[in-house]
Design an enzyme around this catalytic site. Structure first.
Site, PDB file in Angstrom:
ATOM      1  CG  LEU A   8      -1.890  -1.283   1.385  1.00  0.00           C
ATOM      2  CD1 LEU A   8      -2.676  -1.137   2.547  1.00  0.00           C
ATOM      3  CD2 LEU A   8      -2.778  -1.231  -0.011  1.00  0.00           C
ATOM      4  NE  ARG A  10       6.672   6.669  -3.944  1.00  0.00           N
ATOM      5  CZ  ARG A  10       7.707   7.138  -4.534  1.00  0.00           C
ATOM      6  NH1 ARG A  10       8.002   8.436  -4.827  1.00  0.00           N
ATOM      7  NH2 ARG A  10       8.574   6.482  -4.741  1.00  0.00           N
ATOM      8  N   GLY A  12       0.546   1.075  -4.804  1.00  0.00           N
ATOM      9  CA  GLY A  12      -0.506   0.204  -4.476  1.00  0.00           C
ATOM     10  C   GLY A  12      -1.739   0.952  -3.500  1.00  0.00           C
ATOM     11  CG  ASP A  30       2.454  -1.747   3.157  1.00  0.00           C
ATOM     12  OD1 ASP A  30       2.603  -1.390   2.044  1.00  0.00           O
ATOM     13  OD2 ASP A  30       3.355  -1.523   4.147  1.00  0.00           O
ATOM     14  CG  ASN A  87       8.248  -1.012 -11.952  1.00  0.00           C
ATOM     15  OD1 ASN A  87       7.564  -1.063 -12.637  1.00  0.00           O
ATOM     16  ND2 ASN A  87       8.491  -0.111 -11.141  1.00  0.00           N
ATOM     17  N   GLY A 115       1.920   6.895 -12.193  1.00  0.00           N
ATOM     18  CA  GLY A 115       2.658   7.234 -10.974  1.00  0.00           C
ATOM     19  C   GLY A 115       1.580   7.996  -9.715  1.00  0.00           C
ATOM     20  CE  LYS A 165       5.575   1.062 -15.917  1.00  0.00           C
ATOM     21  NZ  LYS A 165       6.753   1.167 -14.933  1.00  0.00           N
ATOM     22  CG  HIS A 168       5.598   2.645 -20.385  1.00  0.00           C
ATOM     23  ND1 HIS A 168       6.243   3.304 -19.164  1.00  0.00           N
ATOM     24  CD2 HIS A 168       4.644   3.573 -20.887  1.00  0.00           C
ATOM     25  CE1 HIS A 168       5.463   4.576 -19.052  1.00  0.00           C
ATOM     26  NE2 HIS A 168       4.655   4.639 -19.986  1.00  0.00           N
ATOM     27  CG  ASN A 169       9.598   2.421 -16.976  1.00  0.00           C
ATOM     28  OD1 ASN A 169       8.286   2.458 -17.511  1.00  0.00           O
ATOM     29  ND2 ASN A 169       9.599   2.205 -15.815  1.00  0.00           N
ATOM     30  CD  GLU A 172       8.974   7.126 -17.400  1.00  0.00           C
ATOM     31  OE1 GLU A 172       9.795   7.362 -16.440  1.00  0.00           O
ATOM     32  OE2 GLU A 172       8.128   6.823 -17.598  1.00  0.00           O
TER      33      GLU A 172
END
Length: 291
Positions: A8, A10, A12, A30, A87, A115, A165, A168-169, A172
């Site tokens: 839980l 930033r 989650g 968490d 990730n 984010g 992903k 994607h990064n 970025e």
């Protein structure tokens, strides 16, 4: 739907809130007692869910994820499902899927982007797994994604979500590096009096307009020169994984590699290299380098 959310932080924590606001029943766990968790152990989380259970893992990649999935293997039953939204490196997904399949537990990997803004804007989701599993939990994905046609894709079989992903990064990294190099070039020029204003103007009508540029323009409002921001950028590892995968596939990725090396250099990783270069220049040419 009913879902257990493990992790839980930033990402989650905000995802759990968005799911709850969308009408789903969320049981959160968490390790931190100050996280706003609903239960204080994985055992309690599993016990609070009705079978067949769906559990979303949102913890750091590597050993934390491995350990969590090992524990879930012991606690979950046939027909339950685990979604890894962290990730995790894509090559680990097949191992996790095979491990859980031994008990008939389903597995999906989900690359998540958005984010801290995702709770309001929605999250871009790239999902790996079977088509049947994807449809089974589609209501969760539909709640998390942004409104509109885009933002959710079934990327392919297990591993496909995290692979997408990772790419994607890498993209970025290259985009942010290009914006940074453009800003630095204008700062050094006498022909541009306000680089921040120039870049902010690109928000409308320009082909480089993007959410990344919007965020940079917002930062310019309080610090047009960015002097208050330390010139250090960490890297999560995904660009490195992308470059390695691209090399194996025979795909050149010079922009991503340059952006990765720039971040590594910003953390002091290139200091010893440059000391050697400066020493040799001084030896053969008498060049004196000043700090």
């Amino acid at each position: 739907m009913q879902i257990g959310m493990i992790g839980l932080g930033r990402m989650g924590g905000n995802m759990a809130k968005r799911l709850a606001a969308g009408g789903h029943t969320v049981v959160g766990y968490d390790m931190s007692p100050d996280s706003g968790r609903d239960v204080d152990s994985l055992e309690a989380l599993v016990a609070a869910l009705d079978a067949p259970r769906t559990v979303w893992v949102m913890v750091p990649a590597g050993k934390p994820t491995d350990s969590t999935i090992d524990t879930l293997y012991d606690l979950l039953d046939e027909g339950d499902m685990v979604i890894d939204g962290g990730n995790t490196r894509y090559v680990d997904d097949a191992r996790h899927a095979e491990q859980l399949a031994a008990k008939g537990i389903h597995f999906m990997d989900c690359g998540v982007s958005g984010g801290v803004w995702g709770i309001k804007r929605g999250y871009a989701l790239m999902v790996g797994g079977s088509a049947e599993d994807f449809e089974r939990v589609r209501p969760l994905y539909e709640t998390l994604k942004p409104e509109g046609e885009y933002g959710l894709v079934h990327a392919g079989p297990v591993g496909g979500g995290h692979f997408a992903k990772m790419v994607h990064n890498g993209i970025e990294y290259g985009m942010m590096q290009a914006f940074g190099e453009g800003f630095a070039t204008m700062v050094r020029s006498e022909l541009v009096s306000d680089p921040a204003a120039v870049m902010t103007s690109w928000k409308s009508g320009s082909v480089v307009g993007s959410w990344l540029l919007d965020l940079l323009a917002d930062a310019f409002k309080s610090d047009p020169t960015l002097k208050d921001m330390p010139p250090v950028a960490n890297e999560s590892g995904e660009a490195k994984w992308m470059i390695e995968a691209a090399l194996e596939l025979g795909v050149p990725t010079p922009a991503t590699a340059a952006a990765l090396y720039a971040r590594q250099t910003s953390r002091g990783g290139g200091d010893d290299t440059l000391r050697v270069v400066s020493t040799m220049r001084a030896q053969f040419g008498g060049h004196v380098t000043k700090a």
